[in-house]
Design a protein around this motif. Structure first.
Motif, PDB file in Angstrom:
ATOM      1  N   SER A 110     -38.610  16.362 -20.108  1.00 34.42           N
ATOM      2  CA  SER A 110     -38.948  17.111 -18.897  1.00 34.42           C
ATOM      3  C   SER A 110     -40.446  17.223 -18.602  1.00 34.42           C
ATOM      4  O   SER A 110     -40.851  18.097 -17.861  1.00 34.42           O
ATOM      5  N   SER A 111     -41.245  16.328 -19.118  1.00 34.65           N
ATOM      6  CA  SER A 111     -42.676  16.385 -18.823  1.00 34.65           C
ATOM      7  C   SER A 111     -42.939  16.085 -17.346  1.00 34.65           C
ATOM      8  O   SER A 111     -42.115  15.484 -16.660  1.00 34.65           O
ATOM      9  N   ALA A 112     -44.090  16.543 -16.876  1.00 38.10           N
ATOM     10  CA  ALA A 112     -44.460  16.296 -15.474  1.00 38.10           C
ATOM     11  C   ALA A 112     -44.504  14.795 -15.192  1.00 38.10           C
ATOM     12  O   ALA A 112     -44.068  14.344 -14.131  1.00 38.10           O
ATOM     13  N   TRP A 113     -45.026  14.013 -16.119  1.00 41.21           N
ATOM     14  CA  TRP A 113     -45.086  12.562 -15.937  1.00 41.21           C
ATOM     15  C   TRP A 113     -43.686  11.997 -15.752  1.00 41.21           C
ATOM     16  O   TRP A 113     -43.442  11.171 -14.863  1.00 41.21           O
ATOM     17  N   PHE A 114     -42.746  12.443 -16.586  1.00 41.04           N
ATOM     18  CA  PHE A 114     -41.394  11.910 -16.518  1.00 41.04           C
ATOM     19  C   PHE A 114     -40.718  12.299 -15.208  1.00 41.04           C
ATOM     20  O   PHE A 114     -40.021  11.506 -14.599  1.00 41.04           O
ATOM     21  N   ARG A 115     -40.937  13.526 -14.757  1.00 39.45           N
ATOM     22  CA  ARG A 115     -40.381  13.951 -13.469  1.00 39.45           C
ATOM     23  C   ARG A 115     -40.888  13.047 -12.339  1.00 39.45           C
ATOM     24  O   ARG A 115     -40.116  12.623 -11.495  1.00 39.45           O
ATOM     25  N   GLN A 116     -42.162  12.752 -12.347  1.00 38.03           N
ATOM     26  CA  GLN A 116     -42.737  11.887 -11.311  1.00 38.03           C
ATOM     27  C   GLN A 116     -42.202  10.458 -11.411  1.00 38.03           C
ATOM     28  O   GLN A 116     -41.953   9.814 -10.397  1.00 38.03           O
ATOM     29  N   ALA A 117     -42.026   9.972 -12.627  1.00 33.31           N
ATOM     30  CA  ALA A 117     -41.475   8.629 -12.815  1.00 33.31           C
ATOM     31  C   ALA A 117     -40.048   8.550 -12.271  1.00 33.31           C
ATOM     32  O   ALA A 117     -39.662   7.547 -11.672  1.00 33.31           O
ATOM     33  N   CYS A 118     -39.281   9.613 -12.455  1.00 34.26           N
ATOM     34  CA  CYS A 118     -37.909   9.642 -11.927  1.00 34.26           C
ATOM     35  C   CYS A 118     -37.918   9.646 -10.406  1.00 34.26           C
ATOM     36  O   CYS A 118     -37.082   8.988  -9.775  1.00 34.26           O
ATOM     37  N   LEU A 119     -38.852  10.360  -9.798  1.00 38.22           N
ATOM     38  CA  LEU A 119     -38.994  10.350  -8.339  1.00 38.22           C
ATOM     39  C   LEU A 119     -39.286   8.933  -7.853  1.00 38.22           C
ATOM     40  O   LEU A 119     -38.650   8.435  -6.930  1.00 38.22           O
ATOM     41  N   ALA A 120     -40.236   8.291  -8.502  1.00 38.45           N
ATOM     42  CA  ALA A 120     -40.595   6.927  -8.118  1.00 38.45           C
ATOM     43  C   ALA A 120     -39.420   5.963  -8.290  1.00 38.45           C
ATOM     44  O   ALA A 120     -39.291   5.005  -7.535  1.00 38.45           O
ATOM     45  N   ALA A 121     -38.555   6.251  -9.253  1.00 36.50           N
ATOM     46  CA  ALA A 121     -37.400   5.378  -9.513  1.00 36.50           C
ATOM     47  C   ALA A 121     -36.223   5.671  -8.587  1.00 36.50           C
ATOM     48  O   ALA A 121     -35.253   4.924  -8.575  1.00 36.50           O
ATOM     49  N   GLY A 122     -36.277   6.775  -7.824  1.00 34.90           N
ATOM     50  CA  GLY A 122     -35.223   7.038  -6.853  1.00 34.90           C
ATOM     51  C   GLY A 122     -34.418   8.308  -7.042  1.00 34.90           C
ATOM     52  O   GLY A 122     -33.478   8.552  -6.286  1.00 34.90           O
ATOM     53  N   ALA A 123     -34.758   9.130  -8.039  1.00 36.07           N
ATOM     54  CA  ALA A 123     -34.020  10.390  -8.219  1.00 36.07           C
ATOM     55  C   ALA A 123     -34.363  11.369  -7.102  1.00 36.07           C
ATOM     56  O   ALA A 123     -35.497  11.432  -6.647  1.00 36.07           O
ATOM     57  N   GLN A 124     -33.355  12.120  -6.673  1.00 32.72           N
ATOM     58  CA  GLN A 124     -33.598  13.171  -5.697  1.00 32.72           C
ATOM     59  C   GLN A 124     -33.791  14.526  -6.367  1.00 32.72           C
ATOM     60  O   GLN A 124     -34.464  15.392  -5.827  1.00 32.72           O
ATOM     61  N   TYR A 125     -33.170  14.719  -7.545  1.00 30.25           N
ATOM     62  CA  TYR A 125     -33.271  15.969  -8.286  1.00 30.25           C
ATOM     63  C   TYR A 125     -33.526  15.675  -9.756  1.00 30.25           C
ATOM     64  O   TYR A 125     -33.103  14.640 -10.265  1.00 30.25           O
ATOM     65  N   PHE A 126     -34.164  16.627 -10.431  1.00 34.78           N
ATOM     66  CA  PHE A 126     -34.469  16.501 -11.853  1.00 34.78           C
ATOM     67  C   PHE A 126     -34.311  17.868 -12.503  1.00 34.78           C
ATOM     68  O   PHE A 126     -34.882  18.846 -12.031  1.00 34.78           O
ATOM     69  N   PHE A 127     -33.543  17.925 -13.583  1.00 26.83           N
ATOM     70  CA  PHE A 127     -33.333  19.171 -14.313  1.00 26.83           C
ATOM     71  C   PHE A 127     -33.456  18.940 -15.809  1.00 26.83           C
ATOM     72  O   PHE A 127     -33.008  17.912 -16.313  1.00 26.83           O
ATOM     73  N   ASP A 128     -34.034  19.916 -16.501  1.00 34.80           N
ATOM     74  CA  ASP A 128     -34.086  19.916 -17.960  1.00 34.80           C
ATOM     75  C   ASP A 128     -32.712  20.358 -18.459  1.00 34.80           C
ATOM     76  O   ASP A 128     -32.237  21.438 -18.111  1.00 34.80           O
TER      77      ASP A 128
END
Length: 143
Positions: free
Chosen positions: A93-111
């Motif tokens: 759940s790091s900030a970097w990982f959240r941003q990487a998921c956004l760039a990859a196409g995720a609409q939502y991210f949860f720990d």
């Protein structure tokens, strides 16, 4: 599934490599009114085929899979013709990982460890809000 007759159930596909966690997710999400768990997978290749075959509306994906990664699955989903809402539910759940998921196409991210209830609430909202399935929504944990 407890779907109202006036609205088709939200079709959710789960991608998680740990069976007990996937079972907990299926039980919890499947108990939400208007949600149907249409498939499960523990690796990205099977997930892609299953998502397509079931016409899933939402995919809940972990980062670590038995074969491939959730990030690879997100990239593949953005390349596919299907419009699916991608929700990442992971321990990374790091900030970097959240941003990487956004760039990859995720609409939502949860720990997974601290925001599981928020993920359930988001899926419930998507199932019941008009227009939410059209990817025109916002949320506190929207990436």
């Amino acid at each position: 599934m407890n779907s109202s007759p006036s609205q088709q159930a939200l079709r959710v596909f789960l991608v998680e490599d740990t069976i007990p966690i996937r079972q907990r997710m299926a039980a919890r999400l499947g108990a939400i009114d208007g949600v149907e768990i249409v498939g499960e997978a523990e690796e990205s290749g099977t997930a892609l085929a299953g998502i397509d075959a079931t016409a899933a509306d939402v995919v809940v994906v972990d980062f670590r899979l038995t074969s491939g990664t959730g990030m690879e699955l997100l990239h593949s989903l953005t390349q596919s013709a299907s419009r699916v809402i991608a929700i990442v539910l992971t321990n990374h759940s790091s900030a970097w990982f959240r941003q990487a998921c956004l760039a990859a196409g995720a609409q939502y991210f949860f720990d997974k460890t601290s925001e599981f209830d928020l993920a359930c609430n988001t899926i419930q909202r998507i199932a019941h809000e008009p227009g939410a399935r059209g990817l025109e929504y916002t949320g506190a944990h929207h990436v």
